[in-house]
Design an enzyme around this catalytic site. Structure first.
Site, PDB file in Angstrom:
ATOM      1  N   LYS A 183       0.766  -1.157  -0.094  1.00  0.00           N
ATOM      2  CA  LYS A 183       0.058  -0.062   0.070  1.00  0.00           C
ATOM      3  C   LYS A 183       0.845   1.207  -0.107  1.00  0.00           C
ATOM      4  CE  LYS A 183      -3.773  -2.602   1.885  1.00  0.00           C
ATOM      5  NZ  LYS A 183      -4.369  -3.228   3.031  1.00  0.00           N
ATOM      6  N   GLN A 216      -4.980  -1.990   9.061  1.00  0.00           N
ATOM      7  CA  GLN A 216      -4.402  -3.412   8.706  1.00  0.00           C
ATOM      8  C   GLN A 216      -5.341  -4.488   9.458  1.00  0.00           C
ATOM      9  OE1 GLN A 216      -3.220  -3.883   5.332  1.00  0.00           O
ATOM     10  NE2 GLN A 216      -4.001  -6.031   5.914  1.00  0.00           N
ATOM     11  N   ASP A 252     -11.400   1.971   3.222  1.00  0.00           N
ATOM     12  CA  ASP A 252     -11.794   0.534   3.245  1.00  0.00           C
ATOM     13  C   ASP A 252     -13.298   0.560   2.897  1.00  0.00           C
ATOM     14  OD1 ASP A 252      -9.586  -1.018   2.769  1.00  0.00           O
ATOM     15  OD2 ASP A 252      -9.197  -1.295   4.834  1.00  0.00           O
TER      16      ASP A 252
END
Ligand code: NAD
Length: 279
Positions: free
Chosen positions: A50, A94, A117
């Site tokens: 990322k 994460q 997300d």
């Protein structure tokens, strides 16, 4: 005739190039903060990827690599700080987080306009009712691939294997939005083979190596393999028996090089969208 292989890696590069061009036209550099708790090796690989994507798109990125014993309160405070920072457009926690942490509460603490997300209930609700906003990265990546290959889900039978909040359920909503007739299969589904054989578009997201065999695929179907499993030799593989499926399907995604890179590219698109929303 062997299926057309859908090249997610190449498409992801193209998308990131477009994101970079659009980011350069903004008055301010988009910023993404990534929080990693503990030392899960797979998570470390994802976070590195990322950060690399951010650099490629011309974004500012910040990493918080925190020890596994970090408390819920410490994380909530960090999220609150990032929520209020003007140079940070997106916040990514994460997953998975260590067991002592309340994952849901942490995800819900991220401000919806920074939830790149698309896990916050507000954004999930927006998705449910078809409002504009962030799209969940993996299912959005699948839709973008279909679009790129000129596959219109309208009127097609789409069977999705998996009902998780991250993949299966939002994938079903996006397919429905594009007017597919959608079936969701899961671990309690009876007659999985028969369900799959009816699919014009089959999306496999169970996380079970070899679950989808060649005889479960309708000739000419589009086969999207979302899964990222490790086989007995430790190699990355999907749910679909690729060699057999490739002989029957019309289109198929490889693992690796299919949905994975597209997921990452969609995260960059969401961060760009967040930066636009923040002016
Ligand atoms: P999950 O474990 O949360 O969900 C798996 C789903 O599959 C469940 O809903 C379960 O009911 C269903 N399932 C399990 N066994 C089944 C069976 N035998 N028959 C039918 N259904 C069955 O997993 P997830 O987070 O949704 O991830 C699924 C897979 O996708 C994993 O391999 C994961 O690594 C991968 N994944 C890939 C990406 C990507 O970017 N490519 C992103 C997220 C997840």
């Amino acid at each position: 005739m062997a299926a057309i292989i859908m090249d997610g890696k190449a498409l992801a590069e193209k998308v990131k190039g477009q994101v970079r061009a659009q980011a350069e036209a903004l008055a301010r550099t988009p910023g993404l903060a990534v929080i990693l708790v503990g030392d899960n090796p797979a998570s470390r690989v994802y976070v590195n990827g990322k950060k690399k994507d951010c650099a490629q798109c011309g974004f500012y990125s910040e990493e918080y690599a925190l020890p596994a014993e970090t408390s819920q309160q410490e994380l909530l405070e960090l999220i609150e700080t990032l929520n209020s920072r003007e140079d940070i457009d997106g916040i990514l926690l994460q997953l998975p987080v260590p067991e002592h942490l309340d994952e849901q509460a942490l995800l819900h603490a991220i401000r919806p306009d920074k939830d790149v997300d698309c896990f916050h209930p507000y954004n999930v609700g927006q998705l449910m009712i078809g409002e504009k906003g962030f799209l969940p990265c993996t299912p959005a990546g699948v839709m973008r691939m279909l679009q790129e290959y000129g596959i219109d889900p309208a009127g097609k039978r789409c069977v999705i294997i998996g009902r998780s909040n991250i993949v299966g359920k939002p994938q079903a909503l996006l397919m429905l939005r594009e007017n597919a007739t959608v079936t969701i299969c899961h671990s309690r589904t009876q007659g999985l083979k028969e369900e799959c054989l009816r699919a014009d578009i089959l999306v496999a997201a169970a996380g079970k190596t070899g679950l989808v065999t060649g005889d479960m695929i309708k000739p000419g179907a589009v086969v999207i393999d979302v899964a990222m499993n490790r086989n007995a030799e430790g190699k990355l593989c999907g749910d679909v028996e690729f060699a057999a499926a490739q002989e029957i399907a019309g289109y198929i995604t490889p693992v690796p090089g299919g949905v994975g890179p597209m997921t990452r590219a969609m995260l960059m698109e969401n961060t760009l969208l967040a930066a636009r929303m923040h002016g």
